[in-house]
Design a protein around this motif. Structure first.
Motif, short mmCIF file in Angstrom:
data_model
loop_
_atom_site.label_atom_id
_atom_site.label_comp_id
_atom_site.label_asym_id
_atom_site.label_seq_id
_atom_site.Cartn_x
_atom_site.Cartn_y
_atom_site.Cartn_z
N VAL A 26 35.82 40.10 24.04
CA VAL A 26 35.86 40.27 25.45
C VAL A 26 36.09 39.59 26.12
N GLY A 27 37.35 38.73 26.45
CA GLY A 27 38.31 38.34 27.32
C GLY A 27 39.13 39.31 27.89
N SER A 28 39.78 40.26 26.84
CA SER A 28 40.78 41.39 27.17
C SER A 28 39.97 42.65 28.22
N GLN A 29 38.64 42.29 27.93
CA GLN A 29 38.04 43.54 28.87
C GLN A 29 37.57 42.90 29.72
N VAL A 30 37.22 41.39 29.90
CA VAL A 30 37.50 41.00 31.61
C VAL A 30 38.31 41.01 32.31
N ALA A 31 39.83 41.08 31.46
CA ALA A 31 41.09 41.17 32.57
C ALA A 31 40.82 42.18 32.94
N ARG A 32 40.31 42.99 31.87
CA ARG A 32 41.53 44.49 32.46
C ARG A 32 40.44 44.70 33.73
N LEU A 33 39.00 44.74 33.61
CA LEU A 33 38.33 44.86 34.98
C LEU A 33 38.33 44.00 35.85
N LEU A 34 39.28 43.24 35.89
CA LEU A 34 39.48 42.25 37.00
C LEU A 34 40.49 43.05 37.97
N HIS A 35 41.02 43.30 36.80
CA HIS A 35 42.19 44.02 37.46
C HIS A 35 42.44 45.59 37.88
N GLU A 36 41.27 46.61 37.17
CA GLU A 36 41.34 47.64 37.20
C GLU A 36 39.95 48.15 38.76
N GLN A 37 39.05 47.25 38.52
CA GLN A 37 37.62 47.42 39.83
C GLN A 37 38.48 46.33 40.99
N ALA A 38 39.89 45.75 41.01
CA ALA A 38 40.06 44.64 42.08
C ALA A 38 38.68 45.54 43.61
N ASP A 39 39.68 46.28 43.97
CA ASP A 39 38.79 46.91 45.64
C ASP A 39 37.10 46.18 45.17
N ASP A 40 37.00 47.66 44.31
CA ASP A 40 35.30 47.11 43.58
C ASP A 40 34.73 45.74 44.69
N LEU A 41 35.44 45.11 43.29
CA LEU A 41 34.94 43.39 43.26
C LEU A 41 34.87 42.78 44.47
N THR A 42 36.20 43.37 45.44
CA THR A 42 36.57 42.54 46.68
C THR A 42 34.93 42.87 47.59
N ALA A 43 35.13 44.30 47.93
CA ALA A 43 34.03 45.02 49.02
C ALA A 43 32.70 44.22 47.91
N ARG A 44 32.42 43.94 46.77
CA ARG A 44 30.54 43.76 46.70
C ARG A 44 30.92 42.17 46.93
N VAL A 45 31.86 41.46 46.58
CA VAL A 45 32.01 39.51 46.30
C VAL A 45 32.07 39.09 47.84
N GLY A 46 33.31 40.20 48.91
CA GLY A 46 33.43 39.98 49.91
C GLY A 46 34.64 39.04 49.87
N ALA A 47 35.52 38.99 48.88
CA ALA A 47 37.16 38.50 48.63
C ALA A 47 37.54 38.57 48.15
N ARG A 48 38.93 38.55 47.61
CA ARG A 48 39.71 38.67 46.82
C ARG A 48 38.59 38.03 45.16
N VAL A 49 38.66 38.30 43.93
CA VAL A 49 38.60 37.73 42.57
C VAL A 49 40.03 37.55 42.48
N GLU A 50 40.02 36.67 42.20
CA GLU A 50 41.64 36.53 41.07
C GLU A 50 41.92 35.58 40.28
N LEU A 51 42.19 36.50 39.09
CA LEU A 51 42.65 35.59 37.67
C LEU A 51 44.01 34.42 38.17
N VAL A 52 43.45 33.18 38.02
CA VAL A 52 44.81 32.59 38.71
C VAL A 52 45.06 31.92 36.78
N GLY A 53 44.41 32.39 35.67
CA GLY A 53 44.86 31.59 34.36
C GLY A 53 44.17 32.00 33.12
N VAL A 54 45.12 32.09 31.88
CA VAL A 54 43.94 32.99 30.57
C VAL A 54 44.07 31.64 29.76
#
Lengths: 444, 444
Positions: A26-54
């Motif tokens: 699951v975790g690797s898929q979450v990391a993948r989506l955080l990366h691949e959908q970064a622009d959409d997430l920024t638009a939907r959240v209202g700020a960049r969502v940044e993975l800072v540690g695993v």
């Protein structure tokens, strides 16, 4: 381009910093989506969502996702207590160290998204209280029925309604096994082997087959549906290992199919309402929407006072589907962080008593091998009557010098039904009570 | 008693004051739930939720709910602009005066809950912008698929995923009619009459039968799913009045069932992704989860990149189910008011182009009555090939001196498929193209 002012992103909003605990399926898929959908997430959240540690158990392994090596750490505690971490996503499962890490994260000001059904079902209250104290969110949509949005609808969409019953197929492994038994006539062992060969069942299938996984989910569903604290220990649990090809065939004769159900209900009694939560195989009519849930799919059927009957269907497991649920929580939790608010938290204000299984009302389907003699049916009927159990139907089939009776009862307490079966087993002309199964999913 | 600190209610929180516009089938149920579930609502919202006024067209009528006479007013505008009103629940439907009242409510600081699909589909952007400017919520779960929580899952649960397609049975009347045609072999007129007799269809069934109702819902679903502004005018619409008993029988022969589907999809093209939204009858395989949606039930099937296939099922209309959806929104909106925040609003940041129907890819099932002569099949196949449409299957049945060909195509643009049918109609040995229907619901 868009000529209307979009609510997001706010250019001045700081990034929302996310720490991931676990980088497996699951975790690797979450990391993948955080990366691949970064622009959409920024638009939907209202700020960049940044993975800072695993946080992982071992460094240097090959993962299903490519991440910079310096994101990885084996010191999960240091990661979740970092000053700059806004949201911790816990995907390591089990009770410890997951609990300590979640508590540390909340104490240090992070919100938490978790998929940890075992921990939430065993000790959710400790976590909810910590989240409340910290004024932080604890979201866990992925803990029940994988990708299916069910916790949020229960907690929010149905917040102005009264849920009366939840029937869930919440374990994909057992649904796969029972579906195979139904469609091919296979026995339990053969169907389980097929599930293992196809990757739907683990080498040690105990947690699934014995209903532990479903019981944890039942506790979480009952708690949310009835605003009452229900733990895994409160859930009556029976697995599917005793279900035979003959049970499945017998269900088919009745126009039913056998499913492992998680059943949570409110029941009115002389002392007011109480709740019950149980997991066991049951026959349900083929016309019931849950009957058409095939293979390893999950579905949760919800009955409520105003909405009536709802069903939520989808994949109950798997890395990518589970990650979808985690990501949905993450977007909400991140949005809440930016506004410094909490989402709808848990509540146990209703604080209803949890009924023991014996007091829970259900119906039984009982197969009884008897001597084919005059008066046997009357004696069997008398055994039911003695325990106050009303019979709905009896079917009798002669087979040489013995006969089989198939009795389906009306609703009665589980204790009275069990006592009836006990009495039957001691009767002179009863050779064997060859199968006992509950019948569910019909109108109350 | 509850030994844990409940997050709600806060004894110091002021009441949330609600104004209701309309007291018909849905409004009276909302009023009933506000009264009957007052204590639960207080616990869930964190403050009392108080009904302070009900705007109706005429005073003094008998209603389905008992309310103090002094709550009623015929001056809706005065009610929605009252200083003390926190939330306006709009249940009068139609474009005006609903739009003006919602805009006035937002401008005067109230949040809004609406079930008005027609208005949202025609002019949602005006409302969303007004809500954004006023920093207030506009929620409308009840506008699509009645009691089924579908908008909130799309907007929130799937916010970290990418929805690729939505297939919805979002009109109960037409589903009832098609289901009756499927189960009894009845023709359209007979099935519609039965629906009218049973109260599932109105005396003037145009809005349902011609797909206007479903098209409004398709526009709302597409807008939310793809973060793009889609209005009812963008939705290609065909009703079910032309569906014949023979079409339904032909679908059954293929292992399919005919449903009126609202289909919203993202399609990749040379210039990037674009969206399509359409409502028309279509054949879907009986094994598809939507095929088992019977009678007047609704269901929305969602395909997304990470979650895979999800389905949301339940009653799509009726006073009490629709009121359940309104109440769920009301609880969230009231909670947000107490925290002075907005929930996840609309967004159209993706701003994708909307494809015309001709460019939308679909598949056709075509029944062609032809002369039973050598070379006819070759000529028909040539007509498909000319338009670049690939054939998946052909079935030929001789009947004396004529024959019937049933062709199912592979995916092609709707324009190419339509042109193929046009060509077929002009061919010498083709007597009639007796039925054309799209085929949906199979794996892409």
């Amino acid at each position: 381009m868009n000529e209307h002012p979009a609510p997001h992103p706010r250019p001045d909003a700081p990034a929302v910093k996310v720490a991931l605990l676990g980088c497996g399926v699951v975790g690797s898929q979450v990391a993948r989506l955080l990366h691949e959908q970064a622009d959409d997430l920024t638009a939907r959240v209202g700020a960049r969502v940044e993975l800072v540690g695993v946080a992982v158990r071992r460094l240097g392994l090959t993962r299903d996702v490519e991440l910079p090596e310096d994101l990885f750490t084996t010191d999960a505690h240091a990661l979740v207590t970092r000053e700059d971490v806004d949201v911790v996503v816990e995907l390591i499962g089990g009770i410890e160290p997951a609990r300590s890490l979640i508590l540390a994260a909340l104490e240090h000001g992070a919100s938490v998204v978790s998929a940890n059904k075992a921990l939430l079902a065993e000790d959710g209250s400790t976590l909810f209280e910590a989240a409340e104290r910290a004024h932080r969110d604890l979201y866990y949509e992925a803990a029940v029925a994988g990708a299916i949005p069910i916790l949020r609808p229960l907690r929010e969409s149905l917040a102005g309604d009264q849920v009366t019953r939840v029937l869930g197929i919440v374990n994909g492994t057992t649904n796969f096994v029972l579906d195979r038994m139904d469609s091919s006539g296979a026995g339990f062992d053969e169907a389980l082997q097929e599930a293992q060969d196809l990757g739907y069942a683990e080498a040690d299938p105990t947690a699934d087959v014995e209903g532990f996984d479903a019981a944890a989910k039942a506790a979480i569903l009952a708690s949310l549906a009835f605003h009452t604290r229900v733990t895994a220990a409160d859930v009556h649990r029976e697995g599917i290992a005793e279900v035979t090809a003959s049970d499945v065939a017998s269900a088919a004769e009745m126009g039913c199919v056998v499913k492992l159900l998680a059943i949570c209900a409110v029941q009115d009694g002389p002392d007011g309402p109480s709740v019950s939560a149980r997991v066991h195989p049951a026959m349900i009519p083929r016309s019931h929407p849950l009957a058409s849930v095939r293979e390893a799919y999950n579905a949760v059927f919800v009955e409520s006072e105003a909405a009536g009957q709802l069903m939520f269907y989808g994949p109950g497991a798997g890395g990518s589907p589970t990650a979808s649920a985690v990501m949905g929580d993450l977007v909400t939790v991140a949005r809440n962080r930016l506004s410094d608010v909490r989402g709808a938290g848990e509540s146990s204000y209703a604080d209803l008593p949890v009924l023991p299984m014996g007091s829970t009302e259900t119906r039984y389907h009982v197969q009884i091998d008897v001597d084919d003699k005059a008066g046997v049916l009357a004696a069997v009927a008398q055994a039911f009557a003695e325990h106050g159990v009303s019979i709905q139907t009896v079917r009798q089939e002669g087979r040489g010098d013995d006969a089989q009776l198939v009795v389906v009862s009306h609703r009665a307490s589980d204790a009275d039904l069990a006592a009836t079966v006990e009495t039957l087993r001691g009767m002179a002309n009863v050779r064997d009570v060859s199968s006992v199964m509950r019948v569910e999913g019909e109108a109350e």
